[in-house]
Enzyme design. Structure first.
Site, PDB file in Angstrom:
ATOM      1  N   LYS A   1       2.708  -2.006 -12.108  1.00  0.00           N
ATOM      2  CA  LYS A   1       3.173  -3.338 -11.722  1.00  0.00           C
ATOM      3  C   LYS A   1       2.960  -4.361 -12.837  1.00  0.00           C
ATOM      4  O   LYS A   1       3.785  -5.265 -13.034  1.00  0.00           O
ATOM      5  CB  LYS A   1       2.482  -3.783 -10.432  1.00  0.00           C
ATOM      6  CG  LYS A   1       2.963  -3.027  -9.204  1.00  0.00           C
ATOM      7  CD  LYS A   1       4.450  -3.231  -9.011  1.00  0.00           C
ATOM      8  CE  LYS A   1       4.984  -2.552  -7.774  1.00  0.00           C
ATOM      9  NZ  LYS A   1       6.431  -2.790  -7.575  1.00  0.00           N
TER      10      LYS A   1
ATOM     11  N   TYR B   1      -1.253   2.445 -10.031  1.00  0.00           N
ATOM     12  CA  TYR B   1      -0.217   1.597  -9.427  1.00  0.00           C
ATOM     13  C   TYR B   1      -0.254   0.201 -10.041  1.00  0.00           C
ATOM     14  O   TYR B   1       0.788  -0.389 -10.348  1.00  0.00           O
ATOM     15  CB  TYR B   1      -0.447   1.530  -7.924  1.00  0.00           C
ATOM     16  CG  TYR B   1       0.517   0.644  -7.171  1.00  0.00           C
ATOM     17  CD1 TYR B   1       1.840   1.034  -6.980  1.00  0.00           C
ATOM     18  CD2 TYR B   1       0.104  -0.572  -6.637  1.00  0.00           C
ATOM     19  CE1 TYR B   1       2.735   0.227  -6.282  1.00  0.00           C
ATOM     20  CE2 TYR B   1       0.985  -1.383  -5.933  1.00  0.00           C
ATOM     21  CZ  TYR B   1       2.299  -0.977  -5.766  1.00  0.00           C
ATOM     22  OH  TYR B   1       3.176  -1.785  -5.081  1.00  0.00           O
TER      23      TYR B   1
ATOM     24  N   HIS C   1      -1.261   1.715   4.294  1.00  0.00           N
ATOM     25  CA  HIS C   1      -2.265   0.736   3.914  1.00  0.00           C
ATOM     26  C   HIS C   1      -3.186   0.471   5.113  1.00  0.00           C
ATOM     27  O   HIS C   1      -2.963   0.940   6.210  1.00  0.00           O
ATOM     28  CB  HIS C   1      -1.600  -0.566   3.456  1.00  0.00           C
ATOM     29  CG  HIS C   1      -0.991  -0.472   2.101  1.00  0.00           C
ATOM     30  ND1 HIS C   1       0.358  -0.289   1.902  1.00  0.00           N
ATOM     31  CD2 HIS C   1      -1.544  -0.550   0.864  1.00  0.00           C
ATOM     32  CE1 HIS C   1       0.610  -0.253   0.597  1.00  0.00           C
ATOM     33  NE2 HIS C   1      -0.518  -0.404  -0.051  1.00  0.00           N
TER      34      HIS C   1
ATOM     35  N   ASN D   1      -1.702  -8.671   0.593  1.00  0.00           N
ATOM     36  CA  ASN D   1      -1.498  -7.541   1.505  1.00  0.00           C
ATOM     37  C   ASN D   1      -0.468  -7.917   2.568  1.00  0.00           C
ATOM     38  O   ASN D   1      -0.646  -8.894   3.292  1.00  0.00           O
ATOM     39  CB  ASN D   1      -2.815  -7.177   2.192  1.00  0.00           C
ATOM     40  CG  ASN D   1      -3.875  -6.743   1.207  1.00  0.00           C
ATOM     41  OD1 ASN D   1      -3.856  -5.628   0.709  1.00  0.00           O
ATOM     42  ND2 ASN D   1      -4.801  -7.636   0.909  1.00  0.00           N
ATOM     43  N   LEU D   2       0.587  -7.122   2.657  1.00  0.00           N
ATOM     44  CA  LEU D   2       1.687  -7.414   3.569  1.00  0.00           C
ATOM     45  C   LEU D   2       1.672  -6.476   4.772  1.00  0.00           C
ATOM     46  O   LEU D   2       1.174  -5.349   4.706  1.00  0.00           O
ATOM     47  CB  LEU D   2       3.021  -7.278   2.844  1.00  0.00           C
ATOM     48  CG  LEU D   2       3.233  -8.200   1.639  1.00  0.00           C
ATOM     49  CD1 LEU D   2       4.529  -7.846   0.926  1.00  0.00           C
ATOM     50  CD2 LEU D   2       3.246  -9.661   2.071  1.00  0.00           C
TER      51      LEU D   2
ATOM     52  N   ASP E   1     -14.952   1.404  -0.114  1.00  0.00           N
ATOM     53  CA  ASP E   1     -14.508   0.113   0.408  1.00  0.00           C
ATOM     54  C   ASP E   1     -13.306  -0.432  -0.350  1.00  0.00           C
ATOM     55  O   ASP E   1     -12.536  -1.223   0.168  1.00  0.00           O
ATOM     56  CB  ASP E   1     -15.638  -0.924   0.292  1.00  0.00           C
ATOM     57  CG  ASP E   1     -16.512  -0.966   1.531  1.00  0.00           C
ATOM     58  OD1 ASP E   1     -16.022  -0.592   2.612  1.00  0.00           O
ATOM     59  OD2 ASP E   1     -17.676  -1.367   1.408  1.00  0.00           O
TER      60      ASP E   1
ATOM     61  N   ARG F   1      15.204  -0.774   2.762  1.00  0.00           N
ATOM     62  CA  ARG F   1      14.745  -0.160   4.012  1.00  0.00           C
ATOM     63  C   ARG F   1      13.230  -0.267   4.196  1.00  0.00           C
ATOM     64  O   ARG F   1      12.710   0.056   5.256  1.00  0.00           O
ATOM     65  CB  ARG F   1      15.151   1.314   4.038  1.00  0.00           C
ATOM     66  CG  ARG F   1      16.659   1.563   4.164  1.00  0.00           C
ATOM     67  CD  ARG F   1      17.132   1.319   5.573  1.00  0.00           C
ATOM     68  NE  ARG F   1      18.522   1.699   5.741  1.00  0.00           N
ATOM     69  CZ  ARG F   1      18.937   2.928   6.045  1.00  0.00           C
ATOM     70  NH1 ARG F   1      18.051   3.898   6.191  1.00  0.00           N
ATOM     71  NH2 ARG F   1      20.220   3.200   6.190  1.00  0.00           N
ATOM     72  N   GLY F   2      12.506  -0.681   3.169  1.00  0.00           N
ATOM     73  CA  GLY F   2      11.057  -0.742   3.238  1.00  0.00           C
ATOM     74  C   GLY F   2      10.547  -1.991   3.924  1.00  0.00           C
ATOM     75  O   GLY F   2      11.319  -2.835   4.396  1.00  0.00           O
TER      76      GLY F   2
ATOM     77  N   SER G   1       2.148  -6.731  -6.902  1.00  0.00           N
ATOM     78  CA  SER G   1       1.093  -6.565  -5.914  1.00  0.00           C
ATOM     79  C   SER G   1      -0.160  -7.268  -6.411  1.00  0.00           C
ATOM     80  O   SER G   1      -0.402  -7.331  -7.624  1.00  0.00           O
ATOM     81  CB  SER G   1       0.810  -5.083  -5.686  1.00  0.00           C
ATOM     82  OG  SER G   1      -0.407  -4.892  -4.997  1.00  0.00           O
ATOM     83  N   SER G   2      -0.975  -7.734  -5.480  1.00  0.00           N
ATOM     84  CA  SER G   2      -2.209  -8.423  -5.877  1.00  0.00           C
ATOM     85  C   SER G   2      -3.211  -7.483  -6.539  1.00  0.00           C
ATOM     86  O   SER G   2      -4.188  -7.939  -7.137  1.00  0.00           O
ATOM     87  CB  SER G   2      -2.850  -9.096  -4.663  1.00  0.00           C
ATOM     88  OG  SER G   2      -3.159  -8.151  -3.663  1.00  0.00           O
ATOM     89  N   CYS G   3      -2.974  -6.163  -6.482  1.00  0.00           N
ATOM     90  CA  CYS G   3      -3.896  -5.226  -7.121  1.00  0.00           C
ATOM     91  C   CYS G   3      -3.796  -5.261  -8.643  1.00  0.00           C
ATOM     92  O   CYS G   3      -4.568  -4.597  -9.330  1.00  0.00           O
ATOM     93  CB  CYS G   3      -3.669  -3.807  -6.615  1.00  0.00           C
ATOM     94  SG  CYS G   3      -2.129  -3.061  -7.165  1.00  0.00           S
TER      95      CYS G   3
ATOM     96  N   ARG H   1      -4.327   3.874  14.436  1.00  0.00           N
ATOM     97  CA  ARG H   1      -5.581   4.472  14.904  1.00  0.00           C
ATOM     98  C   ARG H   1      -6.013   3.886  16.248  1.00  0.00           C
ATOM     99  O   ARG H   1      -6.375   4.615  17.173  1.00  0.00           O
ATOM    100  CB  ARG H   1      -6.655   4.246  13.839  1.00  0.00           C
ATOM    101  CG  ARG H   1      -7.940   5.021  14.062  1.00  0.00           C
ATOM    102  CD  ARG H   1      -8.854   4.823  12.866  1.00  0.00           C
ATOM    103  NE  ARG H   1      -8.187   5.215  11.635  1.00  0.00           N
ATOM    104  CZ  ARG H   1      -8.445   4.670  10.447  1.00  0.00           C
ATOM    105  NH1 ARG H   1      -9.345   3.713  10.337  1.00  0.00           N
ATOM    106  NH2 ARG H   1      -7.815   5.091   9.374  1.00  0.00           N
TER     107      ARG H   1
END
Length: 326
Positions: free
Chosen positions: A154, A150, A193, A179-180, A283, A26-27, A121-123, A201
């Site tokens: 991963k 996080y 994110h 980033n998706l 940042d 569902r994500g 994830s790229s993180c 916003r």
């Protein structure tokens, strides 16, 4: 490679009528993969919501695998969030994700899943990794502190997949998306994110004819963005064409500044005011551009342009804003 039962494996077309479990269907990522698999002719897809199956509950996960006996699995389920959420709840992001992926991977081993794709994830890469970031940069430096919990979870998942390959000869793989964004993203005010947060916003500012919008940071960090439909296509391609222990970076190979992203979203949403930057806020990582050489060598490149993807995502957001969480 040779599996634990002595069967030789090489990548190739997956059986379209095999039972295929998409964890986290569902994500943002899972729903895109589900759509891609349906479009690709898969007829026996299975998924469970978190209310139906709590992946942190080991006994229930093992029972689910025993009952459904999936042949293929994509592990897209995860607790995710932006800088604020990761900074505020690091224990949750570490504990929940380790539990989810450990339970699913262990159950998949126990019940003989043939092909599994773990999504990270790229993180996972060091904060100051050489750009563009190669797969072998993992574990070569310090992580970005705003999402290190996080990232560690991963990294544990990637090593779990590599361990399953070594110990059991399983042809399982990992992919590291950049980033998706896209349909079914988290647009909540506190947990989203950067890109969905900006869409929400600027949309609200445009609808209220606000004079200005204030964003976190300086706007100078560079980010790479990939539409979830492109990511889903890459996942199926890797399942059918790649077999190796190294995680595969999945991205576009190009990046833009947060300020440029904000300007594009302002244009897409019709916001005509000014944008201010709160430089007292963090940042995050200065740049996260993935080296996608390995992905290109496997025969796949991204197809959806950033502006086109943003327009599609904004259209979906407008159609679903009343039902979105947060």
């Amino acid at each position: 490679m040779t599996s634990s039962d002595g069967v030789e494996f090489s990548p190739g077309p997956l059986e379209r009528d095999a039972t295929f479990y998409v964890a986290g269907h569902r994500g943002l990522v899972g729903s895109a993969i589900w759509r891609r698999l349906e479009a690709g002719g898969f007829t026996n897809l299975i998924g469970r919501t978190s209310a139906e199956l709590d992946l942190k509950d080991r006994d229930k996960v093992f029972g689910f695998f025993a009952q459904t006996k999936p042949r293929y699995v994509v592990l897209a389920a995860a607790k995710v969030g932006g800088i604020m959420a990761n900074s505020t709840y690091p224990v949750d992001f570490l504990s929940d994700n380790v539990q989810i992926q450990t339970n699913v991977i262990d159950a998949a081993i126990e019940h003989g899943v043939e092909r599994l794709l773990f999504l990270g994830s790229s993180c996972i890469y060091p904060k100051f990794a050489e750009q563009p970031i190669r797969e072998d940069s993992m574990l070569t430096g310090y992580l970005e502190p705003t999402n290190d919990a996080y990232a560690i979870a991963k990294i544990a998942g990637i090593l779990h997949i590599q361990a399953a390959r070594r110990q059991y000869g399983l042809p399982w793989i990992s992919a590291m998306p950049t980033n998706l964004y896209g349909p079914n993203d988290n647009f909540s005010a506190q947990g989203s994110h950067v890109l969905p947060a900006l869409i929400r916003r600027y949309d609200e500012a445009a609808k209220t004819a606000a004079d200005s919008v204030t964003n976190w940071g300086t706007g100078t960090p560079r980010r790479e963005f990939l539409h979830s439909d492109d990511m889903a296509d890459a996942c199926l391609h890797l399942l059918e064409h790649y077999d190796g222990p190294a995680q595969v970076n999945v991205g576009t190979g190009s990046d833009v500044t947060i300020r440029e992203i904000a300007e594009t979203i302002a244009k897409v949403t019709g916001f005509e005011g000014t944008t201010d930057w709160d430089t007292s806020k963090p940042d995050g990582t200065p740049q996260k551009l993935l080296d996608v050489t390995q992905l290109a060598e496997a025969g796949w490149t991204a197809q959806i342009s950033l502006e086109d993807g943003l327009r599609r995502t904004y259209e979906w957001y407008q159609d679903n804003v009343e039902q979105l969480r947060g």
